[in-house]
Motif scaffolding. Structure first.
Motif, PDB file in Angstrom:
ATOM      1  N   LYS A   9      20.158 -15.578  61.358  1.00 43.34           N
ATOM      2  CA  LYS A   9      19.467 -14.657  60.456  1.00 43.34           C
ATOM      3  C   LYS A   9      20.171 -13.304  60.367  1.00 43.34           C
ATOM      4  N   GLY A  10      21.280 -13.142  61.087  1.00 41.48           N
ATOM      5  CA  GLY A  10      22.002 -11.876  61.074  1.00 41.48           C
ATOM      6  C   GLY A  10      21.406 -10.834  62.003  1.00 41.48           C
ATOM      7  N   GLN A  11      20.624 -11.258  62.979  1.00 41.68           N
ATOM      8  CA  GLN A  11      19.973 -10.332  63.897  1.00 41.68           C
ATOM      9  C   GLN A  11      20.721 -10.262  65.219  1.00 41.68           C
ATOM     10  N   VAL A  12      20.603  -9.112  65.878  1.00 42.66           N
ATOM     11  CA  VAL A  12      21.215  -8.894  67.176  1.00 42.66           C
ATOM     12  C   VAL A  12      20.138  -8.358  68.108  1.00 42.66           C
ATOM     13  N   THR A  13      20.087  -8.860  69.326  1.00 42.66           N
ATOM     14  CA  THR A  13      19.153  -8.358  70.326  1.00 42.66           C
ATOM     15  C   THR A  13      19.919  -7.511  71.324  1.00 42.66           C
ATOM     16  N   LEU A  14      19.472  -6.259  71.500  1.00 41.32           N
ATOM     17  CA  LEU A  14      20.130  -5.377  72.461  1.00 41.32           C
ATOM     18  C   LEU A  14      19.637  -5.679  73.869  1.00 41.32           C
ATOM     19  N   ALA A  20      17.868   1.067  77.638  1.00 40.10           N
ATOM     20  CA  ALA A  20      17.609   2.117  78.628  1.00 40.10           C
ATOM     21  C   ALA A  20      18.574   3.285  78.433  1.00 40.10           C
ATOM     22  N   HIS A  21      19.822   2.978  78.125  1.00 42.35           N
ATOM     23  CA  HIS A  21      20.818   4.032  77.885  1.00 42.35           C
ATOM     24  C   HIS A  21      20.421   4.900  76.695  1.00 42.35           C
ATOM     25  N   LEU A  22      19.859   4.276  75.674  1.00 41.65           N
ATOM     26  CA  LEU A  22      19.403   5.013  74.490  1.00 41.65           C
ATOM     27  C   LEU A  22      18.075   5.726  74.736  1.00 41.65           C
ATOM     28  N   GLY A  23      17.365   5.327  75.791  1.00 41.04           N
ATOM     29  CA  GLY A  23      16.046   5.888  76.058  1.00 41.04           C
ATOM     30  C   GLY A  23      14.990   5.334  75.114  1.00 41.04           C
ATOM     31  N   VAL A  24      15.190   4.086  74.691  1.00 41.77           N
ATOM     32  CA  VAL A  24      14.300   3.459  73.719  1.00 41.77           C
ATOM     33  C   VAL A  24      13.379   2.466  74.433  1.00 41.77           C
ATOM     34  N   GLU A  25      12.119   2.494  74.059  1.00 42.04           N
ATOM     35  CA  GLU A  25      11.124   1.577  74.611  1.00 42.04           C
ATOM     36  C   GLU A  25      10.580   0.698  73.485  1.00 42.04           C
ATOM     37  N   PRO A  26       9.923  -0.410  73.825  1.00 44.46           N
ATOM     38  CA  PRO A  26       9.371  -1.293  72.784  1.00 44.46           C
ATOM     39  C   PRO A  26       8.515  -0.516  71.782  1.00 44.46           C
ATOM     40  N   GLY A  27       8.717  -0.820  70.506  1.00 50.59           N
ATOM     41  CA  GLY A  27       7.970  -0.168  69.444  1.00 50.59           C
ATOM     42  C   GLY A  27       8.671   1.042  68.855  1.00 50.59           C
ATOM     43  N   GLN A  28       9.654   1.579  69.555  1.00 52.01           N
ATOM     44  CA  GLN A  28      10.387   2.722  69.038  1.00 52.01           C
ATOM     45  C   GLN A  28      11.501   2.237  68.110  1.00 52.01           C
ATOM     46  N   LYS A  29      12.063   3.161  67.353  1.00 51.97           N
ATOM     47  CA  LYS A  29      13.079   2.814  66.367  1.00 51.97           C
ATOM     48  C   LYS A  29      14.452   3.325  66.782  1.00 51.97           C
ATOM     49  N   ILE A  30      15.482   2.696  66.215  1.00 45.91           N
ATOM     50  CA  ILE A  30      16.873   3.048  66.466  1.00 45.91           C
ATOM     51  C   ILE A  30      17.537   3.326  65.125  1.00 45.91           C
TER      52      ILE A  30
END
Length: 83
Positions: A9-14, A20-30
């Motif tokens: 589908k052209g998706q990538v899972t980080l 953690a390096h980005l400081g991103v938690e579930p539900g947040q955006k990148i």
């Protein structure tokens, strides 16, 4: 360097360590920005709005009125990691 796999589908899972390096938690955006030579720049999306949105959020939640001294004490305890 971390290698990721692109799905059909052209998706990538980080991976967790990248999030953690980005400081991103579930539900947040990148935010992802394309760069020259087929590269991408990625960072945690900044939340929209400023302190003005939060101002008054607790208004009417209590009858107690804190003095400046009580507020300063609470701030100092917060910075010190105390409750």
């Amino acid at each position: 360097m971390t290698t990721l796999t692109v799905t059909a589908k052209g998706q990538v899972t980080l991976k967790k360590e990248l999030l953690a390096h980005l400081g991103v938690e579930p539900g947040q955006k990148i935010e992802v920005n394309p760069l020259p030579d087929g590269q991408l720049a990625m960072r945690a999306a900044r939340r929209k709005g400023g302190w003005e949105k939060a101002f008054g959020i607790l208004a009417g939640k209590t009858d107690k009125v804190a003095t400046i001294e009580e507020m300063n004490e609470a701030i100092a305890k917060g910075w010190a990691g105390l409750k």
